[in-house]
Write a protein that holds these residues in place. Sequence first.
Motif, mmCIF file in Angstrom:
data_model
loop_
_atom_site.group_PDB
_atom_site.id
_atom_site.type_symbol
_atom_site.label_atom_id
_atom_site.label_comp_id
_atom_site.label_asym_id
_atom_site.label_seq_id
_atom_site.Cartn_x
_atom_site.Cartn_y
_atom_site.Cartn_z
ATOM 1 N N CYS A 91 -0.442 2.704 -3.077
ATOM 2 C CA CYS A 91 -1.635 3.018 -3.972
ATOM 3 C C CYS A 91 -2.565 4.043 -2.869
ATOM 4 N N VAL A 162 -4.610 -2.777 -21.123
ATOM 5 C CA VAL A 162 -4.811 -1.125 -20.700
ATOM 6 C C VAL A 162 -4.840 -0.516 -22.295
ATOM 7 N N GLY A 172 -7.505 10.773 -19.825
ATOM 8 C CA GLY A 172 -7.213 9.682 -18.756
ATOM 9 C C GLY A 172 -8.211 8.540 -18.221
ATOM 10 N N ALA A 175 -5.838 5.585 -16.980
ATOM 11 C CA ALA A 175 -5.550 5.787 -15.545
ATOM 12 C C ALA A 175 -6.742 5.617 -14.518
ATOM 13 N N TYR A 176 -7.840 6.129 -15.079
ATOM 14 C CA TYR A 176 -8.975 5.876 -14.271
ATOM 15 C C TYR A 176 -9.581 4.485 -14.000
ATOM 16 N N MET A 178 -7.567 2.037 -14.246
ATOM 17 C CA MET A 178 -6.477 1.458 -13.604
ATOM 18 C C MET A 178 -6.785 1.496 -12.024
ATOM 19 N N ARG A 179 -7.036 2.938 -11.651
ATOM 20 C CA ARG A 179 -7.163 3.432 -10.354
ATOM 21 C C ARG A 179 -8.382 2.408 -9.616
ATOM 22 N N ILE A 206 2.572 7.457 -17.072
ATOM 23 C CA ILE A 206 1.348 7.221 -16.660
ATOM 24 C C ILE A 206 1.275 6.322 -15.276
ATOM 25 N N TYR A 207 2.161 5.508 -15.543
ATOM 26 C CA TYR A 207 2.094 4.298 -14.472
ATOM 27 C C TYR A 207 3.043 4.840 -13.267
ATOM 28 N N ARG A 209 2.898 8.014 -12.283
ATOM 29 C CA ARG A 209 2.043 8.776 -11.488
ATOM 30 C C ARG A 209 1.072 8.148 -10.602
ATOM 31 N N LEU A 210 0.905 6.921 -11.257
ATOM 32 C CA LEU A 210 -0.369 6.063 -10.425
ATOM 33 C C LEU A 210 0.453 5.322 -9.140
#
Length: 233
Positions: A91, A162, A172, A175-176, A178-179, A206-207, A209-210
């Motif tokens: 992360c 989510v 996004g 993802a925003y 989740m970050r 997406i996951y 990419r995170l």
Amino acid sequence: MDHPLDNPIWHALHGPHRAFAVGSGLAVHYPRDVAVFSAIADAGAEAHAELARELPAGAEARLVRREVEPLPAGWVALKDVPLLQMVAAHCDGEVPDGPPVAALGLQDLDVVSALVERTQPGPFGPRTMTMGRYLGVFEDGELVAMAGERLRVPGFVELSAVCTDPRVRGRGLAAYLMRHLMRAAAARGETPFLHVVPENAGAIAIYRRLGFETRADMHYLWRRPVESAAATR
């Protein structure tokens, strides 16, 4: 099974979420208005007997297991939903600029339930938000995106619920949020994880990419004592 994430509900209810635990011994449950999940220490007949004891009348037990073990006599299998269990191997702690983020609580249950109804992110009950931190984005007074923390296992926290309103997808927002949750987990020394059905390729992309990577194939199992199954027919 020697990793806590191989039996995550069991380790949550015997660890950080022990205050929610219903039952003891070889089987435990969340209160149904918090979460629909139960757990067993092993797949034996004694554990299943204890599992049946605390189930609401006519209800099925919903387990998250690493394997699909044979059922003991007196039980029927209702459903087996394959899941990918993904863990955030890294992360970076970065959160891009974005809209204001609101902390959600039980006072927001009406708008949260409306978003859940529109998007169907998975099991969500009247007190699910007491399991952890939930964040959302509002536009024009309407909740349009949400993400939260569900299971909490020693050293790990599950990201769940989510969801994004179809009208604002592609921006996004999931993802925003989740970050934000991932950064908070890292600050607490916890590793985020999640569960996703394998056919949800868009979410999986997406996951990844995170920073999430697949750790294990899991099974979301619905099982019911024969007596309860007969009573509901």
